[in-house]
Design an enzyme around this catalytic site. Structure first.
Site, PDB file in Angstrom:
ATOM      1  N   THR A 126       0.829  -1.218   0.000  1.00  0.00           N
ATOM      2  CA  THR A 126       0.000   0.000   0.000  1.00  0.00           C
ATOM      3  C   THR A 126       0.861   1.265   0.000  1.00  0.00           C
ATOM      4  O   THR A 126       2.004   1.240   0.486  1.00  0.00           O
ATOM      5  CB  THR A 126      -0.916   0.008   1.250  1.00  0.00           C
ATOM      6  OG1 THR A 126      -1.523   1.288   1.391  1.00  0.00           O
ATOM      7  CG2 THR A 126      -0.135  -0.276   2.534  1.00  0.00           C
ATOM      8  N   ASP A 127       0.275   2.362  -0.478  1.00  0.00           N
ATOM      9  CA  ASP A 127       0.985   3.661  -0.420  1.00  0.00           C
ATOM     10  C   ASP A 127       1.245   4.095   1.022  1.00  0.00           C
ATOM     11  O   ASP A 127       2.120   4.922   1.282  1.00  0.00           O
ATOM     12  CB  ASP A 127       0.201   4.757  -1.169  1.00  0.00           C
ATOM     13  CG  ASP A 127      -1.203   5.025  -0.639  1.00  0.00           C
ATOM     14  OD1 ASP A 127      -1.646   4.315   0.292  1.00  0.00           O
ATOM     15  OD2 ASP A 127      -1.862   5.940  -1.168  1.00  0.00           O
ATOM     16  N   GLU A 128       0.472   3.525   1.967  1.00  0.00           N
ATOM     17  CA  GLU A 128       0.591   3.972   3.362  1.00  0.00           C
ATOM     18  C   GLU A 128       1.928   3.592   3.989  1.00  0.00           C
ATOM     19  O   GLU A 128       2.285   4.127   5.042  1.00  0.00           O
ATOM     20  CB  GLU A 128      -0.574   3.437   4.198  1.00  0.00           C
ATOM     21  CG  GLU A 128      -1.916   3.926   3.674  1.00  0.00           C
ATOM     22  CD  GLU A 128      -3.018   3.946   4.716  1.00  0.00           C
ATOM     23  OE1 GLU A 128      -2.718   3.818   5.900  1.00  0.00           O
ATOM     24  OE2 GLU A 128      -4.177   4.096   4.305  1.00  0.00           O
ATOM     25  N   TYR A 150      -1.775  -0.206  11.213  1.00  0.00           N
ATOM     26  CA  TYR A 150      -2.045  -0.889   9.932  1.00  0.00           C
ATOM     27  C   TYR A 150      -0.879  -0.711   8.973  1.00  0.00           C
ATOM     28  O   TYR A 150      -0.336  -1.682   8.427  1.00  0.00           O
ATOM     29  CB  TYR A 150      -3.332  -0.327   9.284  1.00  0.00           C
ATOM     30  CG  TYR A 150      -3.411  -0.619   7.790  1.00  0.00           C
ATOM     31  CD1 TYR A 150      -3.648  -1.905   7.328  1.00  0.00           C
ATOM     32  CD2 TYR A 150      -3.207   0.400   6.844  1.00  0.00           C
ATOM     33  CE1 TYR A 150      -3.685  -2.183   5.959  1.00  0.00           C
ATOM     34  CE2 TYR A 150      -3.251   0.137   5.477  1.00  0.00           C
ATOM     35  CZ  TYR A 150      -3.486  -1.157   5.039  1.00  0.00           C
ATOM     36  OH  TYR A 150      -3.508  -1.429   3.692  1.00  0.00           O
ATOM     37  N   LYS A 154       1.835  -3.418   7.506  1.00  0.00           N
ATOM     38  CA  LYS A 154       1.981  -3.656   6.056  1.00  0.00           C
ATOM     39  C   LYS A 154       3.435  -3.453   5.637  1.00  0.00           C
ATOM     40  O   LYS A 154       3.968  -4.198   4.805  1.00  0.00           O
ATOM     41  CB  LYS A 154       1.075  -2.709   5.255  1.00  0.00           C
ATOM     42  CG  LYS A 154      -0.401  -3.017   5.297  1.00  0.00           C
ATOM     43  CD  LYS A 154      -0.798  -4.328   4.643  1.00  0.00           C
ATOM     44  CE  LYS A 154      -0.637  -4.317   3.130  1.00  0.00           C
ATOM     45  NZ  LYS A 154      -1.101  -5.614   2.533  1.00  0.00           N
TER      46      LYS A 154
END
Ligand code: NAD
Ligand code: DAU
Length: 346
Positions: A126-128, A150, A154
């Site tokens: 993810t971009d996060e 989260y 990730k």
């Protein structure tokens, strides 16, 4: 590559990917492997359940025995890992399952892929993992600075997958996608929550000032990106997936209300998410060089998505009861408590 194990395939993006792959590759077989947590839903796969090239196995990616049995029983050559705990707010309330599924889960898949000599393990990130960026865009080589449990989990899971390429030459690839929307998204995420609340004339809870920016990618374009990297990506590499369709949350809420002919007074500002990332933005030139570009504009994608939720009440209404309501009750209590603490401190 012919026999794919799609972990987390009963979730939102996973199911969109399964539909896309079965339609696009008439000689591929797909086995969905999914724990069916609150977010997993076999109704997402109803349209393919009679397809002889599709099978379903219920299992946890953290359970090495069940994972290996599924791989051997179905002669799997490729894993595509969508399985994860995915909701940032839940990770703030209760991070435990996030650390387990998002870190230990990819480790179990790496070990299985290594020992059983699979052709590929593709991991959905993810971009996060990069954390927020006020201006400019992150490139693949930029450092990770996740802010929520989260995103941190990730990042940990992805780093493990990348390490298996360096250490064991495991044939892996990774995609880091931006905020994704479309059909079959669980109605806790902002877009389906806003749409389904607006249909029922319920308030749209907007965190803080609503000025946070997300790049909005349609689920079909996310699926296409994974397809392109699976077939044309370089082993050991991570690819950003971005739509270049940045919008603030308040703009998205207003657009949804306009599409449904509902008043803007339904927008209800609420206490902000802790450590709320102000903006994510990725440079996707590396993926563009493989021939991928988004097909769905945000105008078109949002309108179709709103219409999908209008036409598919039978899909989402049962989800907005039971466990969903328990979760919102817990979140509400937590937010009210935080607000009370802040007032006491001031
Ligand atoms: P989702 O929550 O809709 O689906 C997750 C699926 O994983 C569910 O079917 C769930 O049952 C399954 N699952 C959870 N824990 C499991 C476990 N231990 N074993 C097996 N299955 C398990 O999620 P989504 O939005 O479709 O996201 C899919 C992937 O894409 C995730 O890895 C997420 O981090 C990533 N991602 C999502 C977005 C987005 O905006 N939704 C953007 C970028 C990346
Ligand atoms: O960017 C990729 C990520 O996008 C994925 O990795 C995550 O799995 C996915 O959940 C999503 O994370 P976000 O936190 O960006 O999505 P969410 O839909 O929860 O929130 C989108 C924005 O809307 C965010 O700025 C918070 C805000 N929001 C969210 C909810 C649920 C609100 O203002 N009100 C809400 O009720």
């Amino acid at each position: 590559m012919k026999n794919l194990l799609v972990t987390g395939g009963a979730g939102f993006i996973g199911a969109n990917f399964v539909h896309h792959m079965l339609k696009t590759y008439p000689d591929y077989r797909i086995v969905v492997f999914d724990k069916l947590t609150y977010a997993g839903n076999l109704n997402n796969l109803k349209a393919v359940e009679q397809n002889p090239r599709y099978a379903f196995v219920q299992g946890d990616i953290c359970d090495a025995t069940v994972v290996r049995n599924a791989i051997q029983e179905h002669s799997i050559d490729t894993i595509v890992n969508f399985a994860a705990e995915t909701h940032v707010d839940r990770s703030i309330l209760d991070p435990d399952a996030f650390v387990r599924t998002n870190v230990y889960g990819p480790y179990v898949l790496c070990e299985a892929a290594k020992d059983l000599r699979l052709e590929r393990l593709h991991h959905i990130s993810t971009d996060e993992v990069y954390g927020p960026i006020r201006e400019g865009k992150f490139k693949e080589a930029d450092r990770f600075k996740p802010t929520s449990p989260y995103a941190a989990a990730k990042a940990g899971g992805e780093l493990l997958v990348l390490s298996y390429f360096q250490t064991y030459h495991l044939p892996i690839t990774v995609t880091r996608g931006v905020n994704t929307y479309g059909p079959y998204q669980y109605p806790e995420k902002a877009i389906p929550l806003f749409v389904t609340n607006a249909i029922d004339d319920q308030p749209l809870p907007l965190y803080g000032d609503g000025m946070q920016v997300r790049d909005r990618l349609h689920a079909l374009d996310h699926a296409l990106a994974v397809d392109v990297v699976l077939h044309r990506g370089q082993l050991g590499e991570a690819y950003n997936v971005a739509a270049d369709m940045e919008h603030t949350n308040i703009d998205v809420a207003r657009r949804i209300l306009k599409l449904l002919n509902k008043p803007e007074s339904l927008i209800q500002p609420v206490l902000d998410r802790p450590a709320h990332d102000v903006r994510y933005a990725l440079d996707a030139d590396k993926l563009g060089a493989l021939g991928w570009e988004p097909q769905v504009t945000f105008d078109q994608g949002l309108e179709e998505t709103v219409q999908w939720y209008v036409a598919n009440e039978a899909w989402w209404r049962p989800l907005k009861s039971g466990e969903y309501l328990d979760y919102y009750q817990k979140q509400y209590t937590n937010r009210a408590q935080t607000l009370a603490d802040e007032v006491l401190k001031s």
